[in-house]
Scaffold this motif. Structure first.
Motif, short mmCIF file in Angstrom:
data_model
loop_
_atom_site.label_atom_id
_atom_site.label_comp_id
_atom_site.label_asym_id
_atom_site.label_seq_id
_atom_site.Cartn_x
_atom_site.Cartn_y
_atom_site.Cartn_z
N GLY A 156 3.82 34.16 26.70
CA GLY A 156 2.41 33.81 26.74
C GLY A 156 1.69 34.50 25.60
O GLY A 156 2.29 34.84 24.57
N ARG A 157 0.39 34.72 25.77
CA ARG A 157 -0.39 35.33 24.69
C ARG A 157 0.11 36.74 24.36
O ARG A 157 0.24 37.10 23.20
N ILE A 158 0.39 37.54 25.39
CA ILE A 158 0.86 38.89 25.15
C ILE A 158 2.25 38.86 24.52
O ILE A 158 2.54 39.62 23.58
N GLY A 159 3.11 37.99 25.02
CA GLY A 159 4.45 37.86 24.44
C GLY A 159 4.40 37.52 22.97
O GLY A 159 5.13 38.10 22.15
N GLU A 160 3.53 36.58 22.60
CA GLU A 160 3.40 36.22 21.18
C GLU A 160 2.87 37.38 20.36
O GLU A 160 3.29 37.60 19.23
N ALA A 161 1.94 38.15 20.93
CA ALA A 161 1.39 39.30 20.21
C ALA A 161 2.45 40.37 19.98
O ALA A 161 2.50 40.99 18.92
N VAL A 162 3.32 40.58 20.97
CA VAL A 162 4.43 41.53 20.80
C VAL A 162 5.40 41.01 19.74
O VAL A 162 5.86 41.76 18.87
N ALA A 163 5.70 39.72 19.80
CA ALA A 163 6.63 39.14 18.84
C ALA A 163 6.10 39.23 17.41
O ALA A 163 6.85 39.45 16.46
N ARG A 164 4.79 39.05 17.25
CA ARG A 164 4.20 39.20 15.90
C ARG A 164 4.37 40.62 15.39
O ARG A 164 4.63 40.84 14.20
N ARG A 165 4.21 41.60 16.26
CA ARG A 165 4.43 42.99 15.85
C ARG A 165 5.88 43.23 15.45
O ARG A 165 6.18 43.99 14.53
N ALA A 166 6.79 42.57 16.17
CA ALA A 166 8.22 42.74 15.88
C ALA A 166 8.57 42.26 14.48
O ALA A 166 9.51 42.79 13.87
N ARG A 167 7.85 41.28 13.97
CA ARG A 167 8.13 40.78 12.62
C ARG A 167 7.95 41.89 11.59
O ARG A 167 8.67 41.94 10.59
N GLY A 168 6.99 42.80 11.83
CA GLY A 168 6.79 43.92 10.91
C GLY A 168 7.93 44.91 10.91
O GLY A 168 8.07 45.72 9.98
#
Length: 320
Positions: A156-168
């Protein structure tokens, strides 16, 4: 006569004050304590609005007493503490606080991942206790986060936000969700996986799904057995999603490497709980959204929803 509001936990006066001008507001005022059940049942008998916390069970017994109730506003994204069917049958509106806590909870999730992987809590406790005697070549060694595979259950929204951080951190991101997120896959390179595949391939398995009958107990002995011996389980969703006894046994027997837990099946967790005896468990007291800015923003959403309903307007964030 002013309409009446009851707040089940002590909140900052700045969050409550705007309601006092128009409504009769009462609040449970003992710092750090939930409202006792008998007090809640007494208070609801005459209120038009309830401002609740996730720790409050709002069930049929409450609704039978709350004959004047028009709205319940829950200080959380989740609302599994409220009997929605009973509310619908009585025409009572339920609201929550989505979106506003997404980024803050993602920060906490990623922080807990790093804290668990690098054994930061254990190292900090030992330093304060005087257990750190010298530098050791393999002292407090943990697992790398960068370039690892992150498996998110509940995109969901939180999952996507965590995944975006993981890209860094140059992580590979797998996800499992009821529905595919094709736009996120094409935009960010996230990869959809069935649950078994995610468990088998991930270095970090992060639970971010809502608690439903489908997700309750979804991580048990069978699922833990599919994870790598070097894998880390992170739960910032709901404690009931994990079989805690099975998790304890897997961690004690080193069948998985570690776990980071912000949530538990029973909260507060009992101090004699076996999970608290393990050095490879990092624990937090359900603080996913606990930043000053976010909590005040959540309270503002609750306050606005209550005022809207009591003044005859449609609230935002109505749970449907």
């Amino acid at each position: 006569m002013k309409k009446r509001i009851y707040i089940t936990r002590r909140l900052p006066e700045e969050a409550v004050a705007p309601l006092r001008e128009q409504f009769d507001v009462r609040m449970w005022d003992l710092e750090g304590e939930s409202v006792p059940r008998d007090v809640l049942l007494e208070e609801v008998a005459s209120v038009h609005a309830l401002w609740t916390m996730l720790s409050d069970t709002i069930d049929e017994e409450v609704f039978e007493r709350a004959t004047e109730l028009e709205v319940i506003s829950n200080l959380a994204v989740g609302y599994n503490n409220i009997d929605l069917q009973a509310a619908r049958e009585r025409g009572i509106i339920v609201t929550n606080t989505p979106d506003v806590l997404t980024e803050t909870t993602a920060d906490l999730t990623f922080g807990l991942m790093m804290m668990t992987a690098r054994r930061l809590g254990e190292a900090e406790r030992d330093l304060r206790a005087g257990e750190w005697k010298s530098w050791l070549p393999m002292g407090y060694v943990g697992m790398d986060v960068h370039q690892a595979t992150l498996g998110i259950i509940g995109m969901g929204r939180i999952g996507e936000a965590v995944a975006r951080r993981a890209r860094g951190f140059d992580m590979n991101v797998l996800y499992h969700n009821r529905t595919r997120r094709h736009e996120s896959e094409s935009m960010f390179g996230f990869v959809y996986s069935d649950l078994d595949g995610l468990l088998e391939k991930s270095d970090f398995v992060v639970l971010l799904a809502p608690l439903t009958e489908e997700t309750r107990g979804m991580i048990g002995a069978e699922q833990l057995a599919k994870m790598k011996k070097t894998a880390i389980l992170i739960n910032v969703a709901r404690g009931e999603m994990v079989d805690e006894q099975a998790l304890y046994e897997a961690l004690k027997e080193n069948r998985i490497w570690a776990a980071g837990l912000d949530v538990f099946a029973k909260e507060p967790i009992d101090l004699n709980h076996p999970l608290l005896t393990l050095p490879n468990v990092t624990t937090l007291p359900h603080i996913g959204s606990a930043s000053i800015q976010t909590r005040l923003a959540m309270m503002a959403m609750n306050r606005e929803a209550i005022a809207n309903v009591l003044e005859g307007r449609e609230p935002k964030n109505r749970v449907t």
